[in-house]
Scaffold this motif. Sequence first.
Motif, PDB file in Angstrom:
ATOM      1  N   CYS A 191       0.841  -1.192   0.000  1.00  0.00           N
ATOM      2  CA  CYS A 191       0.000   0.000   0.000  1.00  0.00           C
ATOM      3  C   CYS A 191       0.890   1.260   0.000  1.00  0.00           C
TER       4      CYS A 191
ATOM      5  N   CYS B 118      -4.383   2.245   4.528  1.00  0.00           N
ATOM      6  CA  CYS B 118      -5.532   2.936   3.936  1.00  0.00           C
ATOM      7  C   CYS B 118      -6.799   2.104   4.170  1.00  0.00           C
TER       8      CYS B 118
ATOM      9  N   CYS C  68      -8.577   0.562   2.214  1.00  0.00           N
ATOM     10  CA  CYS C  68      -8.675  -0.610   1.338  1.00  0.00           C
ATOM     11  C   CYS C  68      -7.566  -1.623   1.580  1.00  0.00           C
ATOM     12  N   CYS C  69      -6.731  -1.397   2.582  1.00  0.00           N
ATOM     13  CA  CYS C  69      -5.659  -2.347   2.868  1.00  0.00           C
ATOM     14  C   CYS C  69      -6.247  -3.716   3.172  1.00  0.00           C
TER      15      CYS C  69
END
Length: 135
Positions: free
Chosen positions: A26, A36, A38-39
């Motif tokens: 990321c 983040c 969306c990790c």
Amino acid sequence: MKRKVIVRHIVIISGLLVLLLFVWRCPLEYLFGIPCPCCGMTRAFKSMASLDFRASFSYHPLFLPTGFAIWYILHKDVLPDRFRMGKKTARALGGLLLLLLLAVYVYRIAFQPDGIIKIDLDDGLIFKIMREIRG
Ligand SMILES: [Zn+2]
């Protein structure tokens, strides 16, 4: 396929390749040590590819709606009209997905400190450079 869609695919796939080749993790976490919202998505899809749905959900519980949203954004121009959402519906669902991503993010940071994502400022490139500069 429409030319616009092909160009969009090329841009997105090239961007992903550049990220994978040069960052391999990321970018936000790499730079600042802060994951983040969306990790875990990449690991979730990787697990799904080997049909390990339990692992997929543990890596990111919203990988399916997020994957569908990305797929829809990429393909909405070539879908038949009956499969296309109205603008208001698409915005409402997109907003709902963003809210859910934010809620999951806050939950994971607040209640799963040793979970899939963790904040480690010392691991961020920016802070490593700052430490080197200070000596
Ligand atoms: Zn991330």
